[in-house]
Scaffold this motif. Structure first.
Motif, PDB file in Angstrom:
ATOM      1  N   GLY A 291       0.802  -1.214   0.000  1.00 26.99           N
ATOM      2  CA  GLY A 291       0.000   0.000   0.000  1.00 26.99           C
ATOM      3  C   GLY A 291       0.830   1.257   0.000  1.00 26.99           C
ATOM      4  O   GLY A 291       0.491   2.236   0.671  1.00 26.99           O
TER       5      GLY A 291
ATOM      6  N   GLU B 158      -1.570  -4.708   2.856  1.00 27.96           N
ATOM      7  CA  GLU B 158      -0.496  -3.884   3.413  1.00 27.96           C
ATOM      8  C   GLU B 158      -0.018  -4.503   4.717  1.00 27.96           C
ATOM      9  O   GLU B 158      -0.825  -4.856   5.582  1.00 27.96           O
ATOM     10  CB  GLU B 158      -0.988  -2.454   3.641  1.00 27.96           C
ATOM     11  CG  GLU B 158      -0.080  -1.574   4.445  1.00 27.96           C
ATOM     12  CD  GLU B 158       1.319  -1.454   3.863  1.00 27.96           C
ATOM     13  OE1 GLU B 158       2.281  -1.582   4.640  1.00 27.96           O
ATOM     14  OE2 GLU B 158       1.442  -1.256   2.629  1.00 27.96           O
ATOM     15  N   ARG B 159       1.300  -4.619   4.860  1.00 21.77           N
ATOM     16  CA  ARG B 159       1.846  -5.266   6.050  1.00 21.77           C
ATOM     17  C   ARG B 159       1.771  -4.377   7.285  1.00 21.77           C
ATOM     18  O   ARG B 159       1.723  -4.867   8.412  1.00 21.77           O
ATOM     19  CB  ARG B 159       3.287  -5.699   5.799  1.00 21.77           C
ATOM     20  CG  ARG B 159       4.254  -4.555   5.592  1.00 21.77           C
ATOM     21  CD  ARG B 159       5.631  -5.049   5.205  1.00 21.77           C
ATOM     22  NE  ARG B 159       6.187  -5.924   6.219  1.00 21.77           N
ATOM     23  CZ  ARG B 159       7.383  -6.494   6.119  1.00 21.77           C
ATOM     24  NH1 ARG B 159       8.126  -6.296   5.056  1.00 21.77           N
ATOM     25  NH2 ARG B 159       7.832  -7.262   7.076  1.00 21.77           N
TER      26      ARG B 159
ATOM     27  N   ASP C 129       0.058  -1.140   9.712  1.00 19.14           N
ATOM     28  CA  ASP C 129      -1.294  -0.926  10.209  1.00 19.14           C
ATOM     29  C   ASP C 129      -2.053   0.127   9.412  1.00 19.14           C
ATOM     30  O   ASP C 129      -3.236   0.340   9.638  1.00 19.14           O
ATOM     31  CB  ASP C 129      -1.261  -0.523  11.689  1.00 19.14           C
ATOM     32  CG  ASP C 129      -0.487   0.762  11.935  1.00 19.14           C
ATOM     33  OD1 ASP C 129       0.209   1.245  11.012  1.00 19.14           O
ATOM     34  OD2 ASP C 129      -0.564   1.281  13.066  1.00 19.14           O
ATOM     35  N   ARG C 130      -1.367   0.779   8.449  1.00 15.62           N
ATOM     36  CA  ARG C 130      -1.998   1.801   7.623  1.00 15.62           C
ATOM     37  C   ARG C 130      -1.281   1.873   6.300  1.00 15.62           C
ATOM     38  O   ARG C 130      -0.068   1.663   6.211  1.00 15.62           O
ATOM     39  CB  ARG C 130      -1.878   3.171   8.305  1.00 15.62           C
ATOM     40  CG  ARG C 130      -3.207   3.749   8.770  1.00 15.62           C
ATOM     41  CD  ARG C 130      -3.021   5.103   9.361  1.00 15.62           C
ATOM     42  NE  ARG C 130      -4.020   6.045   8.859  1.00 15.62           N
ATOM     43  CZ  ARG C 130      -3.961   7.342   9.049  1.00 15.62           C
ATOM     44  NH1 ARG C 130      -2.945   7.864   9.685  1.00 15.62           N
ATOM     45  NH2 ARG C 130      -4.907   8.124   8.594  1.00 15.62           N
ATOM     46  N   VAL C 131      -1.994   2.194   5.242  1.00 16.80           N
ATOM     47  CA  VAL C 131      -1.359   2.321   3.931  1.00 16.80           C
ATOM     48  C   VAL C 131      -0.686   3.696   3.827  1.00 16.80           C
ATOM     49  O   VAL C 131      -1.053   4.648   4.505  1.00 16.80           O
ATOM     50  CB  VAL C 131      -2.389   2.170   2.782  1.00 16.80           C
ATOM     51  CG1 VAL C 131      -3.018   0.801   2.811  1.00 16.80           C
ATOM     52  CG2 VAL C 131      -3.448   3.268   2.829  1.00 16.80           C
TER      53      VAL C 131
ATOM     54  N   LYS D  70       2.325   5.018   4.572  1.00 15.70           N
ATOM     55  CA  LYS D  70       3.137   5.683   5.591  1.00 15.70           C
ATOM     56  C   LYS D  70       4.430   6.270   5.035  1.00 15.70           C
ATOM     57  O   LYS D  70       4.886   7.329   5.464  1.00 15.70           O
ATOM     58  CB  LYS D  70       3.453   4.712   6.733  1.00 15.70           C
ATOM     59  CG  LYS D  70       2.293   4.512   7.703  1.00 15.70           C
ATOM     60  CD  LYS D  70       2.744   3.792   8.957  1.00 15.70           C
ATOM     61  CE  LYS D  70       1.631   3.784   9.999  1.00 15.70           C
ATOM     62  NZ  LYS D  70       2.063   3.117  11.250  1.00 15.70           N
TER      63      LYS D  70
ATOM     64  N   ARG E 222      -6.247   8.245   0.202  1.00 13.46           N
ATOM     65  CA  ARG E 222      -7.091   7.425   1.082  1.00 13.46           C
ATOM     66  C   ARG E 222      -8.569   7.731   0.879  1.00 13.46           C
ATOM     67  O   ARG E 222      -9.411   6.823   0.871  1.00 13.46           O
ATOM     68  CB  ARG E 222      -6.690   7.677   2.540  1.00 13.46           C
ATOM     69  CG  ARG E 222      -5.392   6.989   2.954  1.00 13.46           C
ATOM     70  CD  ARG E 222      -5.007   7.375   4.352  1.00 13.46           C
ATOM     71  NE  ARG E 222      -3.882   6.573   4.850  1.00 13.46           N
ATOM     72  CZ  ARG E 222      -3.098   6.934   5.846  1.00 13.46           C
ATOM     73  NH1 ARG E 222      -3.296   8.095   6.460  1.00 13.46           N
ATOM     74  NH2 ARG E 222      -2.110   6.159   6.249  1.00 13.46           N
TER      75      ARG E 222
ATOM     76  N   ALA F 262      -8.765  -1.945   1.838  1.00 14.29           N
ATOM     77  CA  ALA F 262      -7.374  -1.895   2.275  1.00 14.29           C
ATOM     78  C   ALA F 262      -7.250  -2.811   3.487  1.00 14.29           C
ATOM     79  O   ALA F 262      -7.753  -2.512   4.572  1.00 14.29           O
ATOM     80  CB  ALA F 262      -6.976  -0.469   2.636  1.00 14.29           C
TER      81      ALA F 262
ATOM     82  N   CYS G  97      -5.010  -4.238   6.118  1.00 13.77           N
ATOM     83  CA  CYS G  97      -3.714  -3.955   6.733  1.00 13.77           C
ATOM     84  C   CYS G  97      -3.318  -5.061   7.720  1.00 13.77           C
ATOM     85  O   CYS G  97      -4.137  -5.894   8.109  1.00 13.77           O
ATOM     86  CB  CYS G  97      -3.770  -2.600   7.436  1.00 13.77           C
ATOM     87  SG  CYS G  97      -4.038  -1.214   6.302  1.00 13.77           S
ATOM     88  N   GLY G  98      -2.041  -5.049   8.099  1.00 21.39           N
ATOM     89  CA  GLY G  98      -1.538  -6.068   9.003  1.00 21.39           C
ATOM     90  C   GLY G  98      -1.414  -7.433   8.369  1.00 21.39           C
ATOM     91  O   GLY G  98      -1.446  -8.449   9.064  1.00 21.39           O
TER      92      GLY G  98
ATOM     93  N   THR H  72       1.055  -9.629   5.742  1.00 23.83           N
ATOM     94  CA  THR H  72       2.337  -9.704   5.052  1.00 23.83           C
ATOM     95  C   THR H  72       2.330 -10.854   4.062  1.00 23.83           C
ATOM     96  O   THR H  72       2.270 -12.026   4.453  1.00 23.83           O
ATOM     97  CB  THR H  72       3.485  -9.907   6.050  1.00 23.83           C
ATOM     98  OG1 THR H  72       3.477  -8.834   6.999  1.00 23.83           O
ATOM     99  CG2 THR H  72       4.829  -9.923   5.326  1.00 23.83           C
TER     100      THR H  72
END
Length: 415
Positions: A10, A34-35, A37-39, A41, A117, A127, A129-130, A132
């Protein structure tokens, strides 16, 4: 979860790909893994927090790759004007500087991420998140992605936008290369780019100093490239935009050196003549005053000490022609042995990656049907100035549109 298009990563290229695919398919058919916690960064750190969005002068000569012809064709798919149209459609007002650099009008990277976003939310793109991505596998007519967290995601088309290895604190630790290899791709050895240079036996007196000049990277005395701008001196070596630009060429040098020219507006002959005239003038009676008005005091003292001179204990008139020549050479061609770069955490971009000959102009894999590769996972790195984000937008948008259209038509993946 099953989607028509699944994007791994992300970051800038992944978000652009997601929105481009959603334009074709509708957002409910697109998802981003996205690995973190938010896209997005890493976008917040670009341009020192101001986000140098693109550069209107984006062209192959501002990039490093083993396949410049393919890179040129990929850049042509979504040129800077098209990328700006893309952001204008999201409501982002931009400001273009005289040198071609483009920033959001408010000069805040957070605004770029906010409009991306918001666009994802409007389009209905998921999206997740978290998560991988750990491995690919073929699943019927599409692909499946399994994550380290034990989940499995299916899609007709997958876009690998996992980034390079630079700035791992933002989630880009090179894991995308393992996924690319698992899909049959080769990977040119990644190396840190846009990163300060380490130098051996660096004079302690230079720490914390800055000077406008020209920095040249040499290999066994042969110049490779020069960059002009503010050179920053640190305890480890050289920083500033000139050093960061030249870091992209470091793998080409077997015996790398950096040469600093503190007086680029003058020739070596002019500097020699100026020093001779000053040594004969009563206006510059001591070495302490000899370089007055030419370079900063501490910088001048350190340059003298590098020549074996003691600036606080001699009269200028006592300098021999050889000593004046050595000082002139230091001011014009001060050389430092380069031993490498700072680590990945200090790098802004990644050199190396999946060769461009292994994808088509839209990023479609020639090794794994249904897979697309975009952004920093590919073997292309740009100079400072918005060129790397332009690469991210260009490859992401092109791949998103192509993957969305292929999924819509149900066509087989590119071979």
């Amino acid at each position: 979860m099953e989607r028509d298009v699944l994007i791994i990563g992300g970051g800038a290229s992944g978000l652009a790909a997601a929105l481009a695919a959603a334009e074709v398919l509708g957002g409910q058919r697109v998802a981003v893994l996205e690995r973190l916690d938010r896209v997005g960064k890493k976008l917040l750190a670009t341009g020192n927090g101001r986000c140098n969005l693109t550069n209107r002068n984006a062209a192959p000569e501002h990039y490093h790759t083993a396949h410049p012809g393919r890179l040129a064709r990929m850049l042509e798919r979504v040129p800077p004007e098209a990328a700006l149209d893309f952001f204008a459609g999201l409501g982002l007002l931009c400001d273009t500087q005289p040198d071609g650099r483009v920033y959001p009008y408010c000069y805040q990277a957070s605004m770029v991420l906010d409009v991306l976003r918001a666009a994802l939310e409007r389009a209905g793109v998921s999206a997740v998140c978290g998560q991988t991505a750990a491995r690919f596998c073929r699943d019927g007519g599409g692909l499946a992605v399994e994550t380290q967290e034990g989940n499995r995601y299916r899609a007709a088309r997958v876009i690998l936008a996992a980034g390079g290895a630079a700035a791992p604190q933002f989630g880009t630790d090179g894991a995308g290369y393992a996924l690319a290899r698992a899909a049959g791709h080769s990977v040119r050895t990644p190396y840190p780019c846009l990163v300060p240079l380490r130098c051996a036996a660096f004079p302690a007196g230079l720490k914390g100093l800055r000077a406008n000049g020209v920095l040249t990277l040499l290999d066994a005395g042969r110049p490779l490239r020069a960059a002009r701008g503010e050179i920053q001196f640190a305890e480890y070596g050289l920083s500033g935009i000139p050093a960061m630009q030249l870091s992209c060429l470091l793998p080409q040098a077997r015996q790398p050196q950096a040469a600093v020219d503190l007086l680029p507006q003058l020739s070596i002959e002019e500097v020699r003549g100026m020093l001779e005239a000053r040594c004969q003038s009563s206006a510059f009676p001591t070495l302490e005053t000899l370089l007055l008005g030419l370079v900063g005091k501490r910088l001048g003292y350190t340059a003298m000490k590098a020549c074996g001179l003691q600036p606080l204990s001699r009269a200028s008139a006592g300098l021999s022609p050889a000593e004046r020549g050595a000082l002139a050479e230091t001011l014009k061609n001060w050389r430092f042995a380069v031993t490498g770069t700072l680590p990945w955490a200090q790098a802004q971009a990644t050199g190396g990656g999946v060769p461009l000959c292994e994808v088509d102009e839209n990023g479609a894999s020639r090794k794994c049907p249904g897979l697309y590769l975009v952004g920093e996972v590919l073997d292309a790195v740009g100079e400072c100035g918005g060129f790397n984000l332009q690469w991210a937008w260009a490859t992401g948008i092109a791949a998103g549109r192509a993957a969305g259209q292929a999924a819509l038509e149900g066509t087989p993946g590119q071979r």
